[in-house]
Scaffold this active site. Sequence first.
Site, short mmCIF file in Angstrom:
data_model
loop_
_atom_site.label_atom_id
_atom_site.label_comp_id
_atom_site.label_asym_id
_atom_site.label_seq_id
_atom_site.Cartn_x
_atom_site.Cartn_y
_atom_site.Cartn_z
N THR A 240 0.84 -1.19 0.00
CA THR A 240 0.00 0.00 0.00
C THR A 240 0.88 1.24 0.00
O THR A 240 1.84 1.33 0.76
CB THR A 240 -0.91 0.02 1.25
N CYS A 329 24.51 6.41 10.48
CA CYS A 329 24.30 4.97 10.48
C CYS A 329 25.34 4.25 11.32
O CYS A 329 25.10 3.17 11.82
CB CYS A 329 24.32 4.43 9.06
#
Lengths: 390, 390
Positions: A240, A329
């Site tokens: 979706t 990160c």
Amino acid sequence: MSRIIYLDHAATTPVDKRVFEKMKPYFTELFANPATRWTSSISKKVDEAVEEARKNVAVLINALPEEIVFTSGGTESDNAALKGVAFANKDKGNEIITTPTEHEAVLKSVESLQDFGFVIKYVPVDRKGFVDPDDVKKLITSKTILVSVIHANNEIGTIEPVREIGAICKERNVLFHTDAVQTIAHLPVDVEQMNIDLLSLSSHKFYGPKGVGALYIRKDVPIVPYMNGGGQERGFRSGTLNTTGIIGLGEAAKLGKKEQKQRENSIAEFRDIFLAKILEEIPAVYLNGPEGDRRLPGNISIIIQGIRNEPLLVALNEKGIIAGGGSACSAGKKNPSHVLQAIGVPEEDLFSVIRITIGKDNKKEDIDFIVENIKETTNQLRALSPFWEG
Amino acid sequence: MSRIIYLDHAATTPVDKRVFEKMKPYFTELFANPATRWTSSISKKVDEAVEEARKNVAVLINALPEEIVFTSGGTESDNAALKGVAFANKDKGNEIITTPTEHEAVLKSVESLQDFGFVIKYVPVDRKGFVDPDDVKKLITSKTILVSVIHANNEIGTIEPVREIGAICKERNVLFHTDAVQTIAHLPVDVEQMNIDLLSLSSHKFYGPKGVGALYIRKDVPIVPYMNGGGQERGFRSGTLNTTGIIGLGEAAKLGKKEQKQRENSIAEFRDIFLAKILEEIPAVYLNGPEGDRRLPGNISIIIQGIRNEPLLVALNEKGIIAGGGSACSAGKKNPSHVLQAIGVPEEDLFSVIRITIGKDNKKEDIDFIVENIKETTNQLRALSPFWEG
């Protein structure tokens, strides 16, 4: 804490207030699933907003709307590009060329492909982090299916000669991917001029929301879908649609297109004033990566010899200044940065690096305050440091 | 259009206003990257909110917080579970058991694994869509590494005997995954009682935002990361965290836990009144899937013989009633539903199905209005239909 000076824009940016205003109605009111646009009037409105966003992203990089596939971010885009192209072209060859200074989303993706028989070749970088296009040329063989070179490095700001590398790939009929997460809306990007076949971008690096990005896939590039399911995004990416995220990304792209030059100029000016001042004020400070036009406008990566970056960043944070270490990160990890190692930063300096990344809302009036605080804390830390003999 | 009666909650739900309020500060103010929590006070606050969300999701399904990995939604969770387990366990065996009535995110993921030497076995379903746990047992061999059975079907509402299937898998030492996208916060879900090793969930099916979901991975389940990169989510899922989405998902989970029983009761009551009335008022209407407690509380899937669903849905939309066809993912596609085919719906009825899925904010006073409109439009369409001789 009264005022915050945020200098970690390469890690993430705030959502621009104009972007958030655009997104707002799509949470609680215009919430429908655009897949049901044929039979629902709310869905139709949402679908139109999604397609407007797609156009805005396409325009930003000079692509066609149908060449834009929405993803959950830069990491997904990199995974989808590299794995999708590898598996779709495995009958043609099994060699992939990349660099040792890519973002981990590229490095770990290609490493994972080794288990499936792919061979990864790394083109070297020089002391400033640059790839030589001739070195790419030399590595290409008849088995090469893909070259992936980052547009600009997230840690040290080096802007790679992507256009020249793209031209070589085009000539040799090899697909070319670039991770442009750090450059989109910060520098002009044109997939036609730069001969790019696949490009990864992430919304939250240019004042859009987190959790959404896009992959540009040039028409007719052979690629296998990475995420399987209901066949959304013309089969390229199931799931979706993240409508609010996509609409936010689209608005950030539109503003980015309009304001790119102005942002680039003011941010690069901040960078150059800041850099000159800090090199003048603090001894034994060294810049990683190049100076000037071949460096990301907002990036400053410096070695401050004799100190560790973590206590410096903590002390700055207490004064309301938020800067970064190597990359977001790698934050909290004990491993040294693979980028700093690849450009030959000496082992003793690997944890002495701070990264200051400037955003469109930073104020040049603050530079003195920032430099003063870095200087003061550096002096305190050096006085206590066994690694500093001044 | 003045008032909208939304009856397509299985496709997507609006974001609950309380959920949106919780998310709001994290767009423009508390926007930092939680990865830098060690050195930035804003990041620390964001990280705490993310971890609170993780706890809320864990509590909802009786898991540990460290067993919850945030993803971009149900489709990614299914892909990550199936591919991750397959590649991590390929030395043990190459057989995966699933059903023909899974969501396409599962079906297409296992199909893609066939290219890598995996063999997919499909356990049959009966006319109501039920799997017989004994049939699962019979299909398990020494080469079986994974069983994946949907908790409740998204099209026809059948609740599968997941607990019994989980017990069989446990006994036979085979991993068990369930796609619980339609049941989370709608029915009680307990991964311990149900012997579930991996579970997919999606925020936007229970009043959270789109573009975010989670994968429950029981501790020590061997799994290869699906998305490679910076190593976020303890290495299970790389990519900058979608902080606003995750915080919204967490709040939706918290509210879902608190209000689940009350929602279930009122929604099931709506369903049963509606169903009785429509079967009484309109001739030649048939229910797909089971009745009563073994059916999703909010799901009604009916065949209205002699008409096509699309003109009916369009006409209802004009009256402010939004209902669905087979499933949102298949909307606009020409293919008949694989679920309806698997339960043996006759070919001539495959496009005569509408799906009404009820949400917590639907009002029972509206039932008469909805039924009246379906009846009226059905009569009009049947009068024109070459397929109706009623």
